[in-house]
Write a protein that holds these residues in place. Structure first.
Motif: not given
Length: 757
Positions: A393-398
């Protein structure tokens, strides 16, 4: 302009030194200084020393700037310059190829000649002897085509067709020729996306150049310096002598308002400078919409991939690409997508290593969005032991956040920016971030600021002064403008630690500002401290008077300024201890400025749909936090031994009142550092809520290892292609992250099943 500033600094410092030096010598030999300088005699020699250092530094800077231009121009022919520049070009091209999808395939792209796409000025002047124009050899590669077209070529292609890849291949071929032949130009690849068609002039521009050409050359020299460390003066000499080959990538990525200006710029560049080699890339659709064609010798178009090329490539991959081969053989719709190197690479990476039976049994991607989702899910789901790990989730959001920002910001729209830029986040509506900003950070900052300033005032001048500070904080928070919105979305965000961080930060700022203001005032004579504060207030009122367009408000400002000035002077001349009065007013001014800063923070970049009911709907929310913070600070100071009444009389309280009234006019204009502070707070909240990575460098390496980004230089990264960037910018990050998690679970289950067998 910079030279003029240096001259002014030199004149001022030398003049002040000539004034202070006789006074210092006179005092040192037993004489006396003028009465108004008598209290500061001890600072005379240190001031002279500082002025001398400033004068010496300014003189050296001016001498160096003038000498650098001459030396750089003379050193353009130094023997080491050319091999050093070629080495940097080789390193840049190696980095671009290593981090790009082109490194995954080795396809020979076919070219078609498009002479109608350009204006051939050469044919208007010199006709070939046989009456025929030069044609590109059949099945020629990009280097041969460039040679056939007299080193002047336009490369056209569809999105993802391989224009940049061909330009990089051309650059490698030309660089090899430049290594073997010292007379050949040095090829430099430059991204046109950052060109803004500036017409501003600077002192280093050639006066014979038009404003548009001067701006283009200045931009080009800046790019050469940033990317290849070629000094501007050396680059200008090389450009005029035909020692540079310009490979300009992405005319379609230039802002629409400036695309038409490239043709006249390049035409004038060819007349004014000796450009040995030039190539430009552009998408076909965008180029056909231009009214002005480029004046180049010829143009080529990249043919779409044939079915035979696609099948041969997937078949050559063996078991690794068996899933991709099964997918494209089963789904006819995929043929319309996989007709370019980009989409071929995307599909190859999306299905790499997947079993053909697994692909045949599943639901296949039947359009571009699903195929890109499959690609992102697959590359992010792969485990790499040597790579840093980021939660899906953090990777795709970033990635979504960086793609959105890169696409919408001014300038280069594919290069991942290093930091938040002004106006870079308008339109990015994130309810979770907005809730944290308006309903968590703002009240916590108000509470901390009130607590710190109230504690300082109580410790210095008693509880009555602390209560006065608490009262003015409540008044200043409650009066307009109230810049926060009452947001309900995002209330499920974690708040405890963020509240603690913001309260502590506000408390430290309030305590430090109050103590520093008091220390500065007490180090000066009371009349001088009051004069300094009066000057600040008068300047702020003057700016407000000039910027205000209402005569009624100007009259009110004048009346209030005169009233505050008169009342402050009368109180100052009659109180027993004027120092406490001046210190109290300084504390009030600092508290007012701090509250003004906090009020300005959320309004710089956070834009939300709102209604009249939402704006200020909870008008007492901030008052509760501010009052609680001030009370906490007062109790802490009292518990540590502060006086329960005033220490030396009511002078500090009267100063706090006077400073509050004087500062009220400041509320209309944004504070000086509010924009930068707001961007800093917003960036902090984006990282706190997982929309940007805390470890920027590690995340960029993580994305580059998975072929979402490519490394373009030391610490510099770009999206592998505009289509990938646009897909990420338009996706729902949480939905895509769920697909990544599903793919991770499937791969984990598959590995577990394989081990059990």
């Amino acid at each position: 302009m910079r030279g003029l500033i240096r001259v002014v600094v030199l004149v001022v410092t030398i003049s002040l030194t000539l004034v202070l030096l006789p006074i210092a010598i006179n005092v040192g030999t037993g004489g006396t200084a003028p009465d108004f300088l008598a209290p500061y005699v001890g600072w005379t020699w240190p001031a002279i020393g500082v002025l001398w250092l400033v004068a010496i530094g300014t003189g050296l800077a001016e001498y160096r700037s003038r000498r650098t231009v001459g030396l750089s121009a003379r050193s353009a022919d130094q023997p080491r310059n050319r091999p050093n520049a070629l080495a940097r070009v080789d390193r840049y091209l190696a980095d671009r190829f290593a981090g790009s999808l082109a490194s995954q395939t080795n396809l020979a792209l076919a070219l078609d000649v498009s002479p109608e796409a350009v204006i051939r000025p050469y044919d208007l002047l010199v006709q070939p002897l046989d009456g025929n124009t030069t044609e590109v050899r059949e099945d020629a590669n990009i280097a041969a085509a460039f040679d056939d077209l007299q080193d002047s070529m336009l490369i056209l292609g569809a999105p993802g067709a391989g224009k940049t890849t061909l330009l990089l291949e051309l650059a490698r071929s030309l660089a090899a020729q430049a290594h073997s032949n010292p007379d050949n130009p040095i090829p430099v690849v430059v991204d046109l996306a950052s060109w803004t068609a500036s017409t501003a002039r600077e002192e280093d521009d050639d006066p014979a150049d038009s404003p548009l050409l001067a701006g283009f050359i200045r931009w080009l020299l800046t790019e050469l310096n940033n990317r290849y460390q070629i000094p501007a003066a050396v680059g200008r000499v090389w450009l005029s002598k035909g020692r540079l080959g310009l490979l300009l990538d992405g005319l379609d990525e230039v802002a629409l308002a400036h695309q038409e200006k490239l043709a006249p710029v390049l035409a004038e560049l060819g007349q004014r400078y000796l450009v040995g080699q030039i190539a430009v890339t552009c998408r076909i659709q965008e180029y056909e919409q231009l009214q002005h064609r480029l004046k180049l010798y010829g143009a080529v178009r990249i043919r779409p991939l044939s079915r035979r090329q696609v099948l041969d490539y997937f078949a050559s991959g063996g078991e690794e690409l068996a899933g991709a081969l099964a997918a494209i053989e089963r789904d006819e719709d995929l043929w319309d997508l996989v007709n370019s190197p980009l989409m071929l690479n995307v599909m190859a990476l999306a299905y790499q290593g997947r079993d053909a039976r697994e692909v045949a049994a599943g639901v296949l991607a039947d359009h571009r969005r699903d195929l890109f989702d499959t690609f992102i899910s697959e590359v992010l789901a792969r485990y790499r032991p040597s790579s840093p790990h980021f939660e899906s989730r953090a990777a795709v959001r970033s990635l979504w956040c960086l793609a959105w920002w890169t696409r919408t910001r001014a300038g280069d729209r594919i290069e991942v920016p290093r930091r938040l830029t002004p106006n870079g986040w308008y339109g990015l509506v994130l309810p979770a971030v907005g809730y944290l900003a308006h309903m968590v950070c703002l009240p916590a900052l108000f509470a901390g600021l009130a607590a710190g300033s109230a504690a300082a005032a109580t410790a210095l001048y008693g509880v009555s002064s602390g209560l006065a500070v608490a009262a003015i904080a409540l008044v200043l928070v409650h009066v307009r403008p109230r810049t926060w919105w009452t947001l309900r979305q995002g209330s499920d965000q974690p708040r405890g630690r963020l509240i603690a961080v913001m309260v502590c930060g506000g408390a430290v700022a309030g305590l430090a500002s109050a103590l520093i203001a008091t220390a500065l005032v007490e180090s000066l004579p009371p009349w001088l401290g009051l004069a300094v504060q009066g000057a600040v207030v008068w300047v702020s009122y003057g700016l407000e008077y000039v910027l205000s367009g209402h005569n009624r408000r100007r009259l009110w400002l004048t009346v209030r300024l005169l009233g505050v000035t008169t009342a402050s002077w009368l109180v100052f001349t009659r109180v027993d201890d004027p120092t406490d009065f001046v210190a109290g007013s300084a504390i009030a001014l600092m508290v007012a400025q701090g509250i003004r800063f906090v009020k300005a923070l959320p309004m710089d970049h956070l834009v939300y749909p709102h209604s009249e009911d939402e704006h200020g709907g909870d008008r007492w929310r901030m008052d509760k936090w501010t009052g609680a913070g001030a009370l906490a600070g007062l109790l802490v100071a009292a518990a540590l031994g502060a006086s329960l009444w005033w220490t030396n009389g009511p002078e500090a309280v009267m100063g706090i009142v006077a400073g509050t009234v004087a500062a009220k006019a400041w509320r209309r204009r944004a504070p000086f550092f509010a924009g930068a502070l707001s961007r800093g707070l917003h960036g902090f909240l984006l990282r706190w809520s997982g929309y940007l990575p805390w470890r920027r460098g590690a995340f960029l390496r993580y994305a580059a290892e998975r072929y979402v980004l490519s490394r373009t230089g030391r610490g510099e990264y770009a999206f592998i292609h505009l289509l990938v960037r646009d897909h990420l910018a338009e996706c729902d990050p949480d939905t895509l992250a769920a697909k990544v998690d599903e793919r991770i679970a499937a791969r984990t289950a598959h590995r577990g099943l394989a081990r059990s067998r």
